[in-house]
Each structure stands twice: as structure tokens, then as C-alpha cells.
Scaffold this motif. Structure first.
Motif, PDB file in Angstrom:
ATOM      1  N   LEU A 194      -6.284 -13.579  -2.662  1.00  0.00           N
ATOM      2  CA  LEU A 194      -7.870 -14.095  -2.418  1.00  0.00           C
ATOM      3  C   LEU A 194      -8.402 -14.817  -2.668  1.00  0.00           C
ATOM      4  O   LEU A 194      -9.239 -15.394  -1.912  1.00  0.00           O
ATOM      5  CB  LEU A 194      -8.368 -12.783  -3.039  1.00  0.00           C
ATOM      6  CG  LEU A 194      -9.856 -12.268  -2.735  1.00  0.00           C
ATOM      7  CD1 LEU A 194     -10.112 -11.791  -1.375  1.00  0.00           C
ATOM      8  CD2 LEU A 194     -10.411 -10.772  -3.951  1.00  0.00           C
ATOM      9  N   LYS A 219      -7.318  -3.900   7.010  1.00  0.00           N
ATOM     10  CA  LYS A 219      -6.193  -2.212   7.611  1.00  0.00           C
ATOM     11  C   LYS A 219      -5.338  -2.851   5.682  1.00  0.00           C
ATOM     12  O   LYS A 219      -4.911  -3.677   5.593  1.00  0.00           O
ATOM     13  CB  LYS A 219      -5.362  -3.436   8.061  1.00  0.00           C
ATOM     14  CG  LYS A 219      -4.263  -2.794   8.370  1.00  0.00           C
ATOM     15  CD  LYS A 219      -3.325  -3.157   9.247  1.00  0.00           C
ATOM     16  CE  LYS A 219      -2.524  -2.223  10.844  1.00  0.00           C
ATOM     17  NZ  LYS A 219      -1.450  -2.526  11.738  1.00  0.00           N
ATOM     18  N   PRO A 220      -5.675  -1.723   5.557  1.00  0.00           N
ATOM     19  CA  PRO A 220      -4.763  -1.119   4.091  1.00  0.00           C
ATOM     20  C   PRO A 220      -3.339  -1.328   4.059  1.00  0.00           C
ATOM     21  O   PRO A 220      -2.635  -1.764   3.114  1.00  0.00           O
ATOM     22  CB  PRO A 220      -4.891   0.838   4.005  1.00  0.00           C
ATOM     23  CG  PRO A 220      -5.513   0.586   5.341  1.00  0.00           C
ATOM     24  CD  PRO A 220      -5.760  -0.435   6.391  1.00  0.00           C
ATOM     25  N   THR A 228      -1.190  -5.744   0.845  1.00  0.00           N
ATOM     26  CA  THR A 228      -2.907  -6.097   2.316  1.00  0.00           C
ATOM     27  C   THR A 228      -3.756  -7.259   1.594  1.00  0.00           C
ATOM     28  O   THR A 228      -4.318  -6.577   1.136  1.00  0.00           O
ATOM     29  CB  THR A 228      -2.646  -5.211   3.251  1.00  0.00           C
ATOM     30  OG1 THR A 228      -1.907  -4.193   3.800  1.00  0.00           O
ATOM     31  CG2 THR A 228      -3.811  -6.598   4.421  1.00  0.00           C
ATOM     32  N   VAL A 229      -3.919  -8.532   2.341  1.00  0.00           N
ATOM     33  CA  VAL A 229      -4.832  -8.978   1.230  1.00  0.00           C
ATOM     34  C   VAL A 229      -5.916  -8.419   2.033  1.00  0.00           C
ATOM     35  O   VAL A 229      -7.173  -8.397   0.465  1.00  0.00           O
ATOM     36  CB  VAL A 229      -4.361 -11.102   1.642  1.00  0.00           C
ATOM     37  CG1 VAL A 229      -5.868 -11.666   1.040  1.00  0.00           C
ATOM     38  CG2 VAL A 229      -3.405 -11.370   1.115  1.00  0.00           C
ATOM     39  N   ILE A 230      -6.774  -8.537   2.577  1.00  0.00           N
ATOM     40  CA  ILE A 230      -7.564  -7.738   3.352  1.00  0.00           C
ATOM     41  C   ILE A 230      -7.859  -6.318   3.790  1.00  0.00           C
ATOM     42  O   ILE A 230      -7.511  -6.009   4.116  1.00  0.00           O
ATOM     43  CB  ILE A 230      -8.501  -8.498   4.319  1.00  0.00           C
ATOM     44  CG1 ILE A 230      -8.752 -10.262   3.744  1.00  0.00           C
ATOM     45  CG2 ILE A 230      -9.681  -8.159   4.271  1.00  0.00           C
ATOM     46  CD1 ILE A 230      -9.324 -10.995   5.099  1.00  0.00           C
ATOM     47  N   GLN A 231      -7.809  -5.550   2.173  1.00  0.00           N
ATOM     48  CA  GLN A 231      -6.719  -4.026   2.296  1.00  0.00           C
ATOM     49  C   GLN A 231      -7.984  -3.470   2.658  1.00  0.00           C
ATOM     50  O   GLN A 231      -7.903  -1.950   3.509  1.00  0.00           O
ATOM     51  CB  GLN A 231      -6.069  -3.429   0.979  1.00  0.00           C
ATOM     52  CG  GLN A 231      -7.138  -3.569  -0.429  1.00  0.00           C
ATOM     53  CD  GLN A 231      -6.757  -3.022  -1.731  1.00  0.00           C
ATOM     54  OE1 GLN A 231      -5.764  -2.418  -1.174  1.00  0.00           O
ATOM     55  NE2 GLN A 231      -6.996  -3.053  -2.293  1.00  0.00           N
ATOM     56  N   ASP A 232      -9.262  -4.010   2.132  1.00  0.00           N
ATOM     57  CA  ASP A 232     -10.397  -2.576   3.082  1.00  0.00           C
ATOM     58  C   ASP A 232     -11.278  -3.346   3.391  1.00  0.00           C
ATOM     59  O   ASP A 232     -11.620  -4.357   3.011  1.00  0.00           O
ATOM     60  CB  ASP A 232     -10.561  -1.791   2.029  1.00  0.00           C
ATOM     61  CG  ASP A 232     -10.629  -2.369   0.778  1.00  0.00           C
ATOM     62  OD1 ASP A 232     -11.119  -3.308   0.744  1.00  0.00           O
ATOM     63  OD2 ASP A 232     -10.592  -1.990  -0.913  1.00  0.00           O
ATOM     64  N   TRP A 233     -12.623  -2.472   3.267  1.00  0.00           N
ATOM     65  CA  TRP A 233     -14.121  -3.189   3.898  1.00  0.00           C
ATOM     66  C   TRP A 233     -14.660  -3.907   3.051  1.00  0.00           C
ATOM     67  O   TRP A 233     -15.643  -4.472   2.880  1.00  0.00           O
ATOM     68  CB  TRP A 233     -14.568  -1.721   4.489  1.00  0.00           C
ATOM     69  CG  TRP A 233     -15.914  -1.215   3.534  1.00  0.00           C
ATOM     70  CD1 TRP A 233     -15.432   0.544   2.996  1.00  0.00           C
ATOM     71  CD2 TRP A 233     -16.865  -1.005   3.022  1.00  0.00           C
ATOM     72  NE1 TRP A 233     -16.254   0.817   2.391  1.00  0.00           N
ATOM     73  CE2 TRP A 233     -16.787  -0.291   1.877  1.00  0.00           C
ATOM     74  CE3 TRP A 233     -17.956  -2.092   2.373  1.00  0.00           C
ATOM     75  CZ2 TRP A 233     -18.526  -0.466   0.765  1.00  0.00           C
ATOM     76  CZ3 TRP A 233     -18.493  -2.278   2.120  1.00  0.00           C
ATOM     77  CH2 TRP A 233     -18.885  -1.443   1.044  1.00  0.00           C
ATOM     78  N   GLY A 234     -14.232  -2.856   1.400  1.00  0.00           N
ATOM     79  CA  GLY A 234     -15.064  -3.495   0.485  1.00  0.00           C
ATOM     80  C   GLY A 234     -14.743  -4.832   0.670  1.00  0.00           C
ATOM     81  O   GLY A 234     -15.285  -6.224   0.155  1.00  0.00           O
ATOM     82  N   THR A 235     -13.174  -5.524   0.404  1.00  0.00           N
ATOM     83  CA  THR A 235     -13.024  -6.831   0.176  1.00  0.00           C
ATOM     84  C   THR A 235     -13.286  -7.426   1.063  1.00  0.00           C
ATOM     85  O   THR A 235     -13.980  -8.581   1.224  1.00  0.00           O
ATOM     86  CB  THR A 235     -11.509  -6.888  -0.027  1.00  0.00           C
ATOM     87  OG1 THR A 235     -11.136  -5.620  -0.637  1.00  0.00           O
ATOM     88  CG2 THR A 235     -10.340  -8.342  -0.023  1.00  0.00           C
TER      89      THR A 235
END
Lengths: 426, 426, 426, 426
Positions: A194, A219-220, A228-235
Motif C-alpha cells: 500500500l 476492485k476487490p 488486491t492492493v486497492i480493494q475498495d473505494w475506501g482505499t
């Protein structure tokens, strides 16, 4: 191959009187209820969705790829395809390039070609989820997240190269989608991945022209993934905040866990001024990339209801970038896109029909039944005459799919390109 | 309290001319396309959905229960509520009793009352998922699946008592829904539980009159569960086959794992002659028991498309029992049911609009785009005038919800029953 | 390349005394509790899992495929790889061929080769989910379900050809997995597709030798799907019953909707005598085909608990066929398979530790806490010494992964085959 | 009723020599690999989990509530129950009060009682998800999110009252969990609800003593919901940032959509210094509140692996508050909690066994196989002797569950409290 207005005009004749009767009847009915029909038609006419350059050929699955005849073999042909779509629908006035699949060789001529088709260049897309032939370092173990500084530098440089290309075409934004992730627990440090990703995105952001925006997709999971590194909108939101005010979250309909309330995410992001773009598609089980509106059209309407609300009430949010992000395995890609565009306009038109003042009043009165009536009243309306009217006013086809077929467009493309041309890219 | 036809008739007057204009316009349009509009209106008029006796009071959550004023306090009042619904909508002509919550004391007068309201008694429902006051043995560790033979015998006897009660009211079917399951791995032998359940169901089946049907419901989970004995349609189907030819599977929309393709299950069961009934509701996350059509109306349409197909092409399948199985926490239950009935009729009307011959031809031609056009063409049509016409022909309300409000029905019920009456049952 | 026993024997020496101490301590502890340690070691030694021929090369994703060096380029090399696995683990004594990827040219020599490696041929797998070069008709619109009778006939003939091939190798069962499904609502008639599939399977069944079994796999979805013809165990079970008594359901761990209780399905099928086989893998989000036991090892243990129960108590069920069905993208395939085999043996050993009599007694007493203690007591035991002992007794490696690395096996394969050999098939 | 150390000591005698043999053997084995066994035992002894006051009675489902005999009827009895748990396990040294269910009348005596039981007061919990008898305004339409300013003010005041109560007991943190949400699309404005919630939380934050922390819980849904105001960690994180540096996100294992990667969320929050607390439970389908570790123990281990990493490497994150948040329907609540505590300690012990340096090295080398070996090597170890040793050193029971039963504790509670005492609260 380019459609001319006369062809479309001619193909419209047979249906015009029926359309007029339907439109007039609907407009009268809506008018009685106080709806600004002209305003809605105008809003529909103004709405333009980008077509990604990779959507014009057949997609593939892990079992193979069934090509369509007459696929566009190069960027010029892809632009011609989008030009056809736009001529018919008048709502596909932008193209979104994927680099390195579609690097122009002659920028001036490509810009001219776009103008001839009435197209602008929307967000450009980088690709670090595949290794390209001749590439120095592999992204097998990640790109922007990599623990290998050289691989990270290569990925950053690639993104800035994409920006440079887009800049020459008039694009003003970069979309970053990463397949950086792991297949197994323990495979990678979540925290280091991250931090590396944040650092890489900040460097890309810093290297963009000052009038550019950065869109960070999330994307989950991918098939075969554990994380996934960027798994959701929060990330994504956290990373966008770390980059700066021209960095935004990009929402793709298919990139969510089962049952997720996506319209709420859209609403939250617009409140915070961070919804940069939206990718349309539909799905039954996962990230299926099916035709927009083919599975859950009411969910699409609810999302548009939030988008309309946000566009009216959230000046802190920029006008979002719209794009179709679908894949075509069992349909002619152009026909599939025509169906997607129709579904988008339909959902938008219905959302525009929602009486926002009445809805707010019903919400204040906790009249839950009435709130539902208001939404469903709009949704149940057959808005096809409104969408048709918007198209007609701009010179498009009354029924784009029927025109596409009756004008023999695919046959023309096959004749011009050959049966076995294959689209570059995916 | 009983609505008389004059009240409804009067309330309809203001909207009649607008309705007539809309209906005529739509009928003309559909007629041009060869649609049998009268046939559709007739089919809508013939469609009757059972209202369960427990749906007329407020439901509850684990955090409590917010009662509505004027709830029906006994069976007679519940029947009056269904009578009101039916008078307004003309599509709620049946009631489904839940025993022991609604045991009649005087069968003759209850039958007369039903007749007065124009209602018939649909499937009766047993309850072995709760312990009743004074019950000998607890169902804490299961009912029909129990390893305790005496508890099983008690549950079987209860079901046969429910049949006996229903028989005196003219019901012809028993619905069995079990909460038999476990909270933890290892807690119970799957195989013994299944065998016991099969044995119990066979005994119930054997004890029913020969003109009765048995409906076996399934459900993957309850909150706090690790397993359910009848977890899916496959298990229910297997049990129904073990019982005999008048035993059927009952499908409840909310009783499926995320993303399940429910319309395919409906289709398979009808092909095999084993779809006994269908329970309507809607959900976002689990078995939410929300208003029908409030979350996924297109999925409901796709299910109706299979139901229409099956009713026409599967003589091996009996006419299914329809029931609303929803819960009401933030809406007036009667208003919620009016919205549910409207959504059901809408989905049915749209499914009736599908040109099945054209669809089959497009399927044979593998014209996937056209298949979708046919379904969406029907779905996008605003069928409200058709549904209204069916209601009007039978003496119902043009707009049941508006009539319910303008006639002050809830206020009348509160005046008659008092503010704090509480529905028996859940 | 073939491992000889001496190499393995030598590599075991350093760890033998530590192993002996651990085994003796554990055996003494378990013995005190009345566990039949020898019986468990014997059961472990008897347990053999088939390796599919396609699992020996790197798998791929839609973004590409990262090959491993020294991949087996033909059937002989694939068998050599399985031979190595079996020599090290002594639990991979079978191979499962995928046709047409692995059609033998000389049956006698292939049978000899298998014998040399100590391998038998397990179920053979047909492939109608891809079009092969030179194939007459495409499966683009389905194979066994196709509305095109000629395509169906071709798919049936292919399956019978696979049986013929398998028969010459000593296989006794055919596994059918279909990707027959649709991407969009309306695309195909569910009922016709199901009927065609049933008819095709019956023809295949009728054409098999009388000592052969048919295994019918199910799966809820593929990426890009809206429906699958054989979507769940209920459909597979129904089809197996329609075929005959030697037709069975095959369960693949990854082929289920989110949260599905798979151990209950296994248990039900064994009760009904219809569990034909089980495919091992693991997953986080969908059908991820990850290393067995890498994500949800406790669920695997619970499944084995039902398998052990069924193998002891369900004589109506045949001994199931076991196979690993995984994909390898970021690991050396042989190392991945070693980890999978270890996880399978571990779960099996723990299930064998469960005191079934005590569990049944606790279940009868409704002592839910004790039931959990019994399962977790077995699960928490470190059974690695038992698994090692079973391997050692058969001449395998104490630590197969360590031996694989210390013996330089991959390096040897690369030296023999070259860096850039690529596995045939997927 | 209070357990004295002698009782526990006596009950331990029979098993001590077996424990010693197991511990010594394990310690020797681990010591050979360089593991700091003493350090692990010390870490386990230091680990204390709060027991919420509502977990000591039977929970309920929508079908009813099966009480256990001898339930604690008031706060003093609840503390006695936690005291028993702590005496046996030595890892339950804190209690978390739920207001208004457990408002002390005499603070000094309650503090003394806590001291006598060796307990401290952990985070206090407010309740605006139910209406209390005599409350002015209902939370039917939301509490902190309400559009009704007076309802919001009431909810804020309640939270500050909870802080005031907690402050007198030595608590230092407030946990806010909201059931604020909607059942239907359109029922409420997402944006206004979120803004109101943010504003309310800021007021609560501002009203807390300066040494207090605020924990903001999130949850995607409740049964019967369409949306929840704080639906995910991203929303909670955003709200915590808006409040200030002593506001944190609280993660509850059960509060996630299907398949969510929770350990990654934990890792991200610790990196950002915002993980305030963690609520333990387990689930199969939704928010099932089952015994910790009863369904997915490996996932719990992976979470602990991130927690251990974060506690060592993220000084920016405070030491998290630990609490069990489970419900007890088919087990004696105290036995259930003993099993939960055991599962927590087991997962923690295994995470402590992970060689973090070796793992980081394997990650750097992209040796995915080895990464998995390291995690699974730790997980497969039978750590029960370590957990027992930590308990023994502190005077707890060798086997708390066996001691609880052999000492007849439940029987003692029933004798003291009566069979039909019922816990206050849920």
C-alpha cells in the motif's frame, strides 16, 4: 467506412410518425404532472459516454476468444467504429485510449480523424497488468506496488508516457487500474504494498500537467486472487486524498463484493467531491462485464438517481467521466455497445423524471411508501420516446440497432476489412 | 370495516378519463405490434395472490417491533384487512392461514366471512419453528428432523392438525417451512437429520386427504445458523419425490444464496412438474422480506417470464400457489401489500407482453442481441394502464394506494380497533 | 527424469530422528486417548489422489500466462512429473487425462510408463468447452445442450471417443464438465437446454462399457455468464438419476455460490449413494483454483469429516474418485501440488482423529459445546508426524517440498527439457 | 458466587503431569527452531479480552429466545459471571458495559466489585438502536443520522451520558454502533444522513474527556435493510478523520460483505494509526455472532498475523481494544465464551509463532511457496500447551471448560439465582 447523415435520415423515415405520436402523448402526460420534458430531452442530448478502444473487438475468456468478422485492426478503424456508434446514437462522442494497445503514430492525423467523427479523447488508460513484448522488467510480482524499485519506476514512467500521449490528443485525465494483488495469504506485506502504491501514485500525480486529473480505480478481486492492493473505494479515496485535489476515485459497477450498495458509494464520493468517473457494465456473479442494464437495470437507475442529485447539488465534485467498460463474447461488439448506450440513456432519463423536491419532502415526512412511489413512478415510465427525441434532434437514428442492421454496417465492415481481422489489445 | 364498491367507484371518477386516454393509446400501440391486449387484461384479472395472515401486522427485528395503529387483533380482523386489500386491488382474493396463530373457533362463520370478502383459503401453514405456550416438547433441537422421536411425532401431529383445520375451510394444500438447522459444525448428523425429515414428511403426506398437496419450502440459512436441513431446491425436490406425486417444492424469492439464478430453478421445477408454489418478496442482502419489486424488479420479471412459459408449456406442472411473504417494519402493512401486489401484476403483465414465438426464433438463430431486445422491449413498456384496466373491470380502484389514503382507511381501522391493538403471531 | 528411492532415502536421513521423536510422542499421547494410531497411518498410506494432466504447467488468467521453466511438453513428460510427485509424496498414485490435450499415440508404452511410475489412470476428462483446431462445428452456442443436433452429436461422439481412449489405459470413469451456459437473460430456453443435456448424457451413458461410471460436474457460473445449464448439485443429481445407477455427481470445492455449506452436500450425496468424485482446490472469492487448504483449511476438514463418515457408514456409495483441480500462476506447479497433497492428507488425518462414537453421543445429548470440542480437538492436533510416517513407510520423502528443492528437481527438469518448454493444453 | 483459586488449583491436579510433558516436548521442539517460547507464553498471559455485559444471557432470534437457567439478572451478577470466566481463563480481565442496560446505581461498590474479580472496565457502549421505555423521541427513523434535530440531540446526549457513566468506572473509550439505515431505496437522502452522522459524532467527540477515545463501528447491513449509514470501513475511517485524532475505526469480524478480505482492512487501518478496536465472533452466512473460531479459524489466524505485525511495527496505532461480540442461542453462554477465549488465544499464539523476519525475506524473494509454508507451519502447530501454560502461570484452569463442568458452576448459579432468572438487555 463512415456513416453519413443522409443514410441515417433515410432509415428514420418509416418510424417517424409513430415516434411523434408516442412522444407527443408522453410529453403531454408528463407535462400535466409538471415535468420539464424539453429540459430532459436537452439533458439527454448533452450526455456523452466514452467508448474504450478495447471494446470494439471480441473479448475473451480463459477458454478462448471467438472473434467477430470485420474487427477493427488498428486505431483508425477503432475510431471509425466509435464514429459509427456516435453517428447512430449521438451519445458516444468520446473515445478512451488504452496504451500501449493504441499508440498513435501521427497525432495530427488522429486528431483530425477524431474531429471528422465528432469525437473527443476522454481519459487515457495505462496498462501495467500485462507484460508487453520487449519490456525490461516483469509485473508478475506487481507494478506500482512492487517491492522492486526498478519495476516501480518502470511502471511510473509508463504512466507518465501515457499522459504525454494523451496530452497530445487533448485528453485531460489518466485512469489507473491495477491488477496488483496476491494469490495467497502471506505472499506480500499489505502495508508495504500500500505504501509503495501511494508513493508511486504521488509521483505520477506530480508528473502530470496541472490541468490533468488522476482517476484511481478499485476492485476487490481478480480470478485467482487472495487480495488486491486497492480493494475498495475506501482505499482508493485514501490514496486520492494522499495525491492531491485533482486525484479522484473511479467507480466501476462490476468491481464490488456481492450485494454492495453502490449508489451509496457514489453518493458519498460526490458529497466529498471525489467521484472522478464511472464505468458502466453489468454482472450477475462477479465482474462479468456484460451489457449495461442487461441484468440489474433498477440498480443502474438508483445509481443515476444519485448521480443526478450530485450533479445538481455537489458543486464540489467535478463533472464525472463516463465510460462503458464491457466485454463482448457472444454479441457483435457494436450491437452490444448500442444496447449499452440505450440502457444508460434510459436510466438517466428515468432519474431525470424523479421529482427531487417531492422526494425530499416525502423523506422529511418519513413517508417511506411515498418515497418508493416517487422513484417507481419515474422508473415505470416508458422513456424511450424521450431518448429517441434527443437522438433525432442531433441527427441520430430513431432506432440505432435497427438502423445498424438495415444499413448493413457489419457487412460493410467485413467487406472493407476482411473477415478475419483481429482487434489489437485484449 | 368493509369497503363498499360505491366508495371505490366514487374515488375512481377523477382519474378515469386520464386512464382511458392512456389505456387506449397503449392498446393501440400494442395492437399494431400484434399483441392481444384483451387477453393480457383478462390474464391479469384472473391472477390472484394469497395474503398470509401474519403479514397484516408490523413485523419485527431483533431490536424490537414498531407496531402500527389499528392492527388486526384476531382472525376476523385479519380477514377484514385482506378484504379491504382485495376490494381495492382485486388481486388479493385469497388468504393463507398460519396455525396456531389463527385457529378459527367457528368454522361456518369464518367461511361465511370469507365469502363476504370474496376470499378463498389458500395453502395453510404449520409452525414448528417456535415453541407454543403449553407445548409438551420443545423444538429447540429440531422438529421434523429431531433425533427425539416424541418431538418428531408431536411435529407431525401438529402438521396433520393444521391440515384438518384447513380442510374445514376449503384449503387444499399444506406449506411446510422448517427452521430445523444447526448453529455449529458437528452439532448434528446431517444424514440422520435428513432421513428423519424425509420420514416425517412422508407421514404427513400419508395423513393428508387425497386431494391435498404438500409444499416443501427450502432456505439456505437463518441468522445464527451454520446449516439448514432443507438448504436448497435440490433437497426439497428430493424430499418431494420421496413423498409422492402431490408433494412439490415451494420457492421463496428470498431463500437463496447470493447471486443465485432463481428463474432457472423455477424453470427446472416446472419442467419436472414440481413447482408447487411461489412466495413473493424482495431483498438486498439476505432474506430481507422487503416489498415485492422494491429492489430487483427485473429479476422478478425474468422469473415471471419463466412462470408464463411454464404455465403455457408444462401441463405436467400444477397451477402454482402464489403468496406474498414479506414483513413490514417501516410501512403501513396494508400500503406495503398494495405496493407488492402492484409490483407482481406489473411483472406479470410485462412477461405476458413477451413475444414467446419471436423469442424462440431468435434463440434458435443464436441472435443474442435480438433475444435481449425482445425481453427488454416488453420490460420497458409502461404497463400500468393494463393493470388498471384489469382492476377497473372487476370493480377495484384505479389507484389502490391513493384510494386507501383518500378513503381514510387506516384512520377508520384505528377508530374501530383502537390505536394499540396488536396482531397475533409474529 | 525419474527419482530413485535412494535419492529420497538419502535426503530423509537428516530429519529421521527428529521425526521419530515427534511421532513417538504424538502416538503415545493419542494412544492414551484410545486412538488407533496405526490404523490412521494405514488409512493415510492407502489414500491416493489423482493429478490431472493439465495441472503440471502454469495456468493462465485473462491477462496472460507466465510459464515456468521446464514445463512438461507432452504426455510422457507429464507422467514423469506425476511420477516425481508420487515418489516424493506417495499419495499421488493416479493421473487423470484430459482429452484432446493428452491423447496417447502408443497405448502399450504409455501403460508401461505408468507402471514404471507406479501410477494408474483415473477418470478421463472430455472437453467440449473449447473449440479444437479443425473441429467441424463450434461449441460457441453450447455442446451437450445445443439446439443444433449436429453439434450435440459431435459432442456426444467426442465423449465416447474419450471413453474409448480411457478404456485402453485402464480408466473406469468419465468426468463431464460443461461450460454450457448463457451470458444474457433470454439467450436460451432453460428447459430445452436441460432436456438436450439430459438426452446427451443418457446417450453417453448408454455408450460406455458396463463397468464404467459417469461423473457429472456442476458449477454455478463462469466469468461472463448469466446462467449455467448444470448450475448446482440438485441439477447434477437429477441428471445422474436420469442416466442410471452408474452415473454420479462430482463435487468440485470451488464450484459453489458464496457461503454454501459444501460438507452438507457431500453428506447428502453419500447418503443417496451418488457422490462419484471430489475435486480439491481452494478459493477466496470465486472459482479461484488455489492451492488446496491455502484459504479455508477448516472447511476442508469438515468436508473430510463427512467423507470419512460416509465411507464408513454408506455402503450404497462407491469409493469416490479424488482429484486435485487447481491452477498455478505464481508457484512452481510441482511445489504447489506438493502443498496441496500435504493439505489433503492433513485434513484427512484430522478427520480420522474425530471420535465418531463420542460425537454421535454428544449429538444425541444435544451437548453442542462438546460436539465442537470433539471436532476442534481433532483439528487442533498437529498431525504432521502421522502424515510423515505414512509417507516414510511407503518410501516417500519426510518433507517432500524440502526434498524437491534439495534434490534440485526443477533444475534437472529445466536441464532436460529446456527453459521454454510449454505444457500442452490450457 | 465467586470461584476461589483453590478450587481451580485442585481441579488442575489430575492433568498437570500430562500438560508438563506436552509443554516440555513442544517447547524443546520450538526452541530448536529458535522460537522464544517464554516470550510467547508471556504475550499470551498479557492478552486480555473484554466481555460485553450483554453476552452473559441467552441471545435471541426473530423466532424467540431460549433462556438458560441461572442467567445473571443484574449488573452485579453479570460481573460475577465475568469474574468466573476470568478466574478460569485468566484472559477475560475486562468488562464492556452496555448502557442503558447496565447502569450502575452505586459506582463505588461496582468499582470495588470489579477489583474483587480482577476486572477493569473497557469501552462503554451506547444504544440508540432501540427505543427505551419512557424515551421522548423514537429512533425509528434514525438516531445520529436523523433529519429530526431533536432526535439527534437526544442521541448525542445519550452518548455523552454513557461517557459520563463510563468515566466514573475508569473506562477510557466509547464505542458507537448505529443501526441507522433504511429499508427501501429513496427512503432517505444518503448525503444528509451522512452529514448529520458526521456532525453528531463530532459533537460527541467534542464532549468527551480529553483522554477518551471514540470507536466508530461499521456494518454493511442488518436484516430488512437496504442501506446502512456507516456501511464500511471507508465510511468509518472518513468519519473518524473528521472527528479528530482520538477517533478510530472499530472492526467487527461479522460486519462485512461476503468474501471480504478483513485482514487487509486491519492492516490498512493500523498503518494509518486508526484501528481502535476489534470485536471477535464468527459466521457462516452473515453477521451470525457465532463462537469465535468455530467456522473460519484460519481467517482469524491471518487477522492475528496482521495484528501482531501492526502491534510491533505501527507505533502510530494505539493498542487496540479487544472484545467478544457474540450471541448464545444453543450453548450455555459461559461455556460459549470459554470456547471463544480459547480460540482467540490459539490464533494469537499461532500468529506469535510466525517467523516475521523469515516471512519478510521470503516475500522479498517472491518465494510464494515458502511464504505459505511459514504461515502454515505456524498454524499447524498444536499450541494448546502454550495457552495452558500461560493460564497456569496466572492461576487459571488447565482446561477451563472441563473445570467449569466438574466444579458444577452452572448448577451453583442456578441454585443461587433460580432457574428462571433472565438477563437484562437483549
Amino acid at each position: 467506412m463512415q456513416l453519413n447523415k443522409d443514410q441515417i435520415h433515410t432509415s428514420n423515415q418509416a418510424g417517424l410518425s409513430r415516434h411523434a405520436a408516442r412522444f407527443d402523448f408522453l410529453a403531454a402526460q408528463l407535462g400535466e404532472d409538471g415535468t420539464d420534458v424539453e429540459g430532459i430531452v436537452k439533458a439527454l442530448a448533452d450526455f456523452q459516454v466514452a467508448i474504450p478502444s478495447w471494446a470494439l473487438g471480441a473479448g475473451g475468456t480463459r477458454f478462448g476468444r471467438f472473434s467477430f468478422h470485420g474487427e477493427p485492426a488498428n486505431l483508425e478503424q477503432k475510431m471509425a467504429d466509435v464514429g459509427i456508434l456516435h453517428a447512430l446514437t449521438q451519445t458516444a462522442g468520446a473515445i478512451s485510449l488504452h496504451i500501449p494497445w493504441d499508440i498513435p503514430t501521427d497525432y495530427a492525423s488522429i486528431r483530425q480523424l477524431a474531429q471528422a467523427h465528432g469525437l473527443v479523447f476522454d481519459a487515457v488508460n495505462s496498462n501495467t497488468f500485462q507484460d508487453q513484448a520487449g519490456q525490461d522488467l516483469s509485473y508478475r510480482h506487481g507494478s506500482l506496488c512492487s517491492t522492486d524499485e526498478a519495476a516501480r519506476a518502470q511502471a511510473i514512467a509508463h504512466n507518465l508516457e501515457v499522459v504525454r500521449i494523451g496530452d497530445q490528443l487533448g485528453s485531460k485525465s489518466l485512469t489507473v487500474w491495477l491488477a496488483d494483488g496476491t494469490s495467497f495469504p502471506g505472499q506480500r506485506s499489505f502495508q508495504r504494498a500500500l505504501q509503495n502504491t501511494e508513493d508511486s501514485l504521488r509521483q505520477i500525480y506530480a508528473g502530470m500537467p496541472k490541468d490533468w486529473s488522476l482517476f484511481i480505480e478499485y476492485k476487490p478481486y481478480e480470478p485467482n486472487f487472495y487480495s488486491t492492493v486497492i480493494q475498495d473505494w475506501g482505499t482508493s479515496f485514501m490514496l486520492a486524498n494522499a495525491c492531491g485535489e485533482r486525484a479522484y476515485t473511479l467507480v466501476d459497477l462490476g468491481h464490488h463484493l456481492p450485494n454492495c450498495n453502490i449508489e451509496q458509494i457514489v453518493s458519498t464520493l460526490m458529497l466529498k467531491g471525489k467521484l472522478g468517473g464511472f464505468h458502466f457494465n453489468d454482472s450477475k456473479y462477479g465482474d462479468d462485464d456484460l451489457t449495461v442494464g442487461s441484468i440489474k437495470p433498477y440498480a443502474l437507475f438508483l445509481i443515476f438517481n444519485e448521480l443526478v442529485y450530485g450533479m445538481r447539488n455537489n458543486p464540489q465534485n467535478p463533472y464525472p467521466a463516463w465510460m462503458i467498460d464491457a466485454s463482448h463474447n457472444v454479441k457483435d461488439p457494436l450491437e452490444d455497445l448500442i444496447q449499452s448506450l440505450e440502457a444508460i440513456q434510459e436510466a438517466y432519463a428515468k432519474a431525470l423524471l424523479v421529482d427531487q423536491a417531492a422526494l425530499a419532502a416525502a423523506q422529511d415526512a418519513h413517508d417511506v411508501v411515498l418515497c418508493q412511489e416517487i422513484l417507481q413512478g419515474a422508473y415505470r415510465t416508458d422513456v424511450r420516446p424521450l431518448v429517441q427525441r434527443a437522438r433525432l434532434q442531433l441527427g441520430g437514428a430513431l432506432d440505432p440497432l435497427a438502423a445498424y442492421r438495415s444499413l448493413g454496417i457489419r457487412q460493410g465492415l467485413v467487406a472493407a476489412r476482411g473477415k478475419h481481422s483481429v482487434a489489437s489489445g485484449l
